[in-house]
Design an enzyme around this catalytic site. Structure first.
Site, short mmCIF file in Angstrom:
data_model
loop_
_atom_site.label_atom_id
_atom_site.label_comp_id
_atom_site.label_asym_id
_atom_site.label_seq_id
_atom_site.Cartn_x
_atom_site.Cartn_y
_atom_site.Cartn_z
CG HIS A 165 -0.35 0.20 2.49
ND1 HIS A 165 0.13 -0.78 3.38
CD2 HIS A 165 0.20 1.23 2.99
CE1 HIS A 165 0.43 -0.24 4.57
NE2 HIS A 165 0.64 1.16 4.39
CG ASP A 197 -0.03 -4.10 2.66
OD1 ASP A 197 0.05 -3.49 1.63
OD2 ASP A 197 -0.16 -3.52 3.81
CB SER A 274 3.16 1.69 6.39
OG SER A 274 2.11 2.00 7.28
#
Length: 430
Positions: A165, A197, A274
């Site tokens: 993402h 992901d 992230s």
């Protein structure tokens, strides 16, 4: 130390006793002469006193009279106690700084284990920027940053691991990677798996510091871990915490089509973290930072699952057929979201007063990419999506289904705190 000083005092007094005895005998003749010149009554009195002193001398094994001992004690005890106190204070002043310095230095080396972990692996962490090639900065003329994230080097020849993402679902963009030493390189996306992901990037540079990959299967709840990344574009940021759970099923998080048991930690994973590594105290990556629900509740993808993805990606690269896997790229809205399961709802309601007790379902907007349709339409991090085009939204899959409907605009009902609002978003085509 006090007993040693008292023993020295005892020896000192005994040595002085000889001097006292000598002084007493020297003064005895003059006393006798005085008595002989006195009257008979005085002579009798002196004879009685002498007899008493002789009795006292016989009772005292050292040969001193009671008066002599009292004189010695009256003189020597205050003097010796003062010397004893001075000696103890001097010794304490001499020893205390050395002991304190040694103790503090030992504590610093012993307990700063987080700093040792960071020193061993921080060089392999990178900062990732997604540049929007359609919008340019007014002053520099460079493409603006649409979003950012983190990653870490897993091969010396420039292979980087991050979250999917972080790098996909944004058309008309380019990826840029900044190393820990400040050097910046353009990057190409090699493999993407939206189901897990995960994604890999490649930059054209060699001899990079590589992050060691550990084993997430050996983790235990309560183990110390360190999250590294670049939250809010602040490179080389470190947070620490413990593993709260090693088996947090994706179904508990409302993530359908993902057969992953996430690592839950209380280490702070914020925007930009992230894709960065979650490392153990051996400096090995045991997870990939993925998402945060609220303060103290964050999740990472276990490194054992990541290794399977990397093996498949390596096999495809050898065949020359590296490609994107997982879900097909859908229309772009520009958010990262998390399904509100009953457990997550309970945690959120217990931590904040700005959530209706009647709320039973929805999707939490965790991140909104600047310049995206969601950002332009008014969505904000922390909003809870409950309906899209008059249909209930119970999980993230319902949002993907709404994007796939093909309607030009999305009429979205959200909760912002306790206030219900409506926003309209026009997704971008891939």
């Amino acid at each position: 130390m006090a007993l040693r000083s008292i023993n020295k005092l005892n020896v000192f007094v005994k040595r002085c006793a000889t001097t006292l005895l000598y002084c007493r005998h020297k003064s005895a003749p003059s006393a006798l002469n005085t008595n002989s010149a006195s009257s008979p009554t005085s002579t009798n009195s002196s004879r009685n006193n002498n007899n008493k002193n002789e009795d006292d001398n016989r009772n005292n094994k050292n040969g001193f009279s009671g008066y002599s001992w009292r004189s010695a004690i009256r003189f020597f005890v205050p003097f010796s106690l003062g010397a004893l106190a001075s000696t103890m204070v001097a010794q304490r002043e001499e020893l205390t700084p050395t002991i304190s310095a040694r103790t503090l230095n030992g504590r610093r080396r012993e307990f700063n284990f987080i700093a040792d972990v960071v020193a061993g692996c921080a060089d392999s962490v990178v900062y990732i920027e997604i540049k929007d090639t359609r919008h340019f900065d007014y002053f520099s003329g460079q493409p603006i940053t649409a979003s950012n994230g983190s990653g870490f080097v897993i091969e010396q020849n420039g292979l980087i691991l991050t979250n999917a993402h972080v790098v996909i679902n944004k058309p008309n963009t380019m990826v840029q990677v900044r190393l820990s030493d400040g050097r910046t390189f353009p990057a190409t996306i090699e493999d993407v798996d939206q189901t897990s992901d995960l994604a890999t990037l490649r930059i054209q540079v060699n001899n990079l510091s590589v992050m060691k990959l550990g084993k997430s299967s050996t983790l235990r709840s309560g183990e110390w871990v360190v999250a590294l990344g670049s939250p809010l574009a602040l490179s080389n940021t470190v947070t620490a915490g413990v593993i709260s759970s090693t088996q947090r099923a994706s179904q508990e998080l409302g993530l359908r089509n993902r057969d992953i048991n996430y690592l839950q930690t209380d280490a702070a994973i914020t925007f930009g973290n992230s894709g960065g590594p979650l490392v153990n105290l051996d400096g090995e990556a045991i997870g990939v930072n993925s998402m945060k629900v609220t303060a103290g509740i964050s999740f990472a993808i276990p490194i054992d699952y990541v290794k399977v993805f990397l093996e498949r990606a390596a096999a495809r690269r050898k065949k020359g057929s590296a490609y994107k896997t997982g879900y097909p790229v859908k229309r772009y809205m520009g958010i990262t979201m998390l399904t509100l399961t009953p457990d997550i709802l309970f945690e959120l309601k217990s931590r904040t007063q700005n959530m209706p007790n009647t709320l039973s379902h929805g999707v939490l907007v965790w991140k909104v990419i600047v310049g995206s349709p969601a950002h332009s339409g008014g969505l904000q991090p922390g909003d809870i999506v409950t309906h899209i085009n008059k249909k209930e939204i119970k999980n993230s899959s319902d949002v993907y289904d709404a994007l796939a409907d093909g309607k030009k605009e999305l009429d979205i009902v959200i909760l912002r705190g306790v206030k219900q609002m409506r926003v309209t978003i026009t997704p971008e085509d891939p």
